[in-house]
Design an enzyme around this catalytic site. Structure first.
Site, PDB file in Angstrom:
ATOM      1  N   SER A  29     -11.429   5.431   1.554  1.00 67.78           N
ATOM      2  CA  SER A  29     -10.788   5.430   2.857  1.00 67.78           C
ATOM      3  C   SER A  29     -11.347   6.568   3.693  1.00 67.78           C
ATOM      4  O   SER A  29     -11.782   7.595   3.152  1.00 67.78           O
ATOM      5  CB  SER A  29      -9.268   5.592   2.689  1.00 67.78           C
ATOM      6  OG  SER A  29      -8.601   5.529   3.928  1.00 67.78           O
ATOM      7  N   GLN A  82     -10.524   1.300   3.341  1.00 71.81           N
ATOM      8  CA  GLN A  82      -9.374   1.359   4.236  1.00 71.81           C
ATOM      9  C   GLN A  82      -9.718   2.328   5.362  1.00 71.81           C
ATOM     10  O   GLN A  82      -9.959   3.507   5.135  1.00 71.81           O
ATOM     11  CB  GLN A  82      -8.113   1.819   3.516  1.00 71.81           C
ATOM     12  CG  GLN A  82      -6.881   1.760   4.407  1.00 71.81           C
ATOM     13  CD  GLN A  82      -5.603   2.104   3.687  1.00 71.81           C
ATOM     14  OE1 GLN A  82      -4.831   2.933   4.174  1.00 71.81           O
ATOM     15  NE2 GLN A  82      -5.340   1.471   2.550  1.00 71.81           N
ATOM     16  N   ASP A  90       0.825  -1.208   0.000  1.00 73.63           N
ATOM     17  CA  ASP A  90       0.000   0.000   0.000  1.00 73.63           C
ATOM     18  C   ASP A  90       0.861   1.260   0.000  1.00 73.63           C
ATOM     19  O   ASP A  90       1.849   1.360   0.734  1.00 73.63           O
ATOM     20  CB  ASP A  90      -0.882   0.003   1.253  1.00 73.63           C
ATOM     21  CG  ASP A  90      -1.734   1.262   1.368  1.00 73.63           C
ATOM     22  OD1 ASP A  90      -2.863   1.246   0.857  1.00 73.63           O
ATOM     23  OD2 ASP A  90      -1.270   2.249   1.969  1.00 73.63           O
ATOM     24  N   TYR A 122       2.295  10.459  -0.099  1.00 72.45           N
ATOM     25  CA  TYR A 122       3.320  10.022   0.861  1.00 72.45           C
ATOM     26  C   TYR A 122       4.681  10.427   0.327  1.00 72.45           C
ATOM     27  O   TYR A 122       5.012  10.106  -0.817  1.00 72.45           O
ATOM     28  CB  TYR A 122       3.300   8.499   1.031  1.00 72.45           C
ATOM     29  CG  TYR A 122       2.080   7.907   1.669  1.00 72.45           C
ATOM     30  CD1 TYR A 122       1.194   8.671   2.430  1.00 72.45           C
ATOM     31  CD2 TYR A 122       1.778   6.553   1.501  1.00 72.45           C
ATOM     32  CE1 TYR A 122       0.079   8.103   3.017  1.00 72.45           C
ATOM     33  CE2 TYR A 122       0.665   5.980   2.093  1.00 72.45           C
ATOM     34  CZ  TYR A 122      -0.185   6.758   2.843  1.00 72.45           C
ATOM     35  OH  TYR A 122      -1.290   6.192   3.416  1.00 72.45           O
TER      36      TYR A 122
END
Length: 321
Positions: free
Chosen positions: A158, A184, A45, A50
């Site tokens: 998510s 998620q 993932d 990020y």
């Protein structure tokens, strides 16, 4: 083994790559990825944002792309990434500047992820947050179109409330497009207090949503939907006295401490760690825990949880604590 929406078989654990390429340097990240795959791991993932709070964002996707090319293992993996929370103002990752989930943003964001990963398709593509400033039908259409075009296989969301998840799935059904089959959500063995289940509100958009009783109930009625549970180990709070349970997430309350005592005793009886019991408990209930590791020993502890067997009476004991 785990399953994504009854469509893709994956490893019981998903490896989170959030810090790879930034606070977890490349050589360490490569070693962790290699060990995860050697242990049978297939599900990894990442996200397009990020790790924008310490870098430019996208480092994790870039590192995964480099690793897959060096190992030649792309086709044996299930790669998940996300869009929606990437900043539009370089150097300022604050949520006031998040890209959101408009149709044009989703179409543009997936191209960026494909390029950074160096792949021609994404196995699982998430709406990272619930962007309530964009009509839900528009977002659902955009994700469904990616699946129709073969750019992504599965779509998911998510940090989304149960009623919004259901509304999105009903919208996809009405439009005849691929529905969300994975959610998620922040989920652990402990339950936060009820106000925390609503998520942290920022600019009207809830995020850090916990999978509460309603989510679990909804999952039980919809076997084509899978929960991927993130931050299940509460940042080390189960095993580190120097990291108390998060009061800001609603875990510092008497019922949580009583439930933790049951967990602690169970781990002691099984000669396991509390972390391993948490992960095994989630796996037993059909979730796929998303694990983060910055060292090989951390990864090894988590991997052992997949082989930890919990008897039915013990599950009942843990459930009812």
């Amino acid at each position: 083994m785990g399953s994504l929406g009854n469509r893709r078989t994956v490893s019981p654990l998903c490896l989170g790559a959030m810090n790879f390429g930034t606070s977890t340097p490349a050589d360490t990240a490569f070693a962790i990825l290699d060990r995860f795959v050697a242990a049978g791991g297939t599900f990894i993932d990442t996200s397009n944002n990020y790790n924008q709070w310490v870098g430019h964002g996208g480092e994790s996707e870039e590192l995964l792309g480099q690793w897959m090319r060096s190992r030649g293992n792309r086709d044996s993996l299930v790669i998940a990434t996300k869009c929606g929370a990437r900043t539009t103002v370089p150097g300022d990752p604050g949520d006031a500047h998040w890209e959101g989930l408009s149709a044009s943003t989703v179409a543009s964001a997936v191209k960026g992820s494909l390029a950074r990963l160096g792949v021609d398709r994404i196995d699982l593509y998430y709406a990272h947050i619930d962007d309530r400033s964009t009509p839900l039908d528009e977002t659902v259409t955009a994700f469904g179109q990616l699946a129709t075009d073969g750019v992504v296989d599965l779509v998911g969301c998510s940090n989304t409330a149960t009623w919004r998840l259901d509304r999105a799935r009903q919208s996809a059904l009405a439009q005849g497009v691929t529905p969300y089959s994975v959610i998620q959500q922040h989920s652990s063995y402990l339950w936060p207090n009820p106000p925390a289940l609503q998520g942290v509100q920022r600019h009207g958009t809830p995020h850090f949503q916990h999978a509460g009783i309603e989510h679990w109930d909804y999952l039980s009625e919809n076997p084509d939907l899978t929960l991927v549970a993130y931050q299940s180990l509460l940042g080390g709070s189960y095993v580190r006295p120097d990291r108390p349970f998060w009061p800001q997430r609603g875990y510092a309350h008497p019922t949580a401490y009583a439930r933790y005592e049951t967990l602690r005793q169970t781990a002691q009886d099984l000669n396991a760690t509390p972390n391993q019991v948490v992960l095994a408990w989630l796996i037993h209930h059909g979730a796929v825990p998303l694990i983060g590791a910055s060292t090989i020993p951390q990864l090894e502890e988590a991997l052992a949880a997949a082989d930890l067997h919990l008897e039915a009476d013990l599950i009942t004991h843990l459930d009812n604590a």
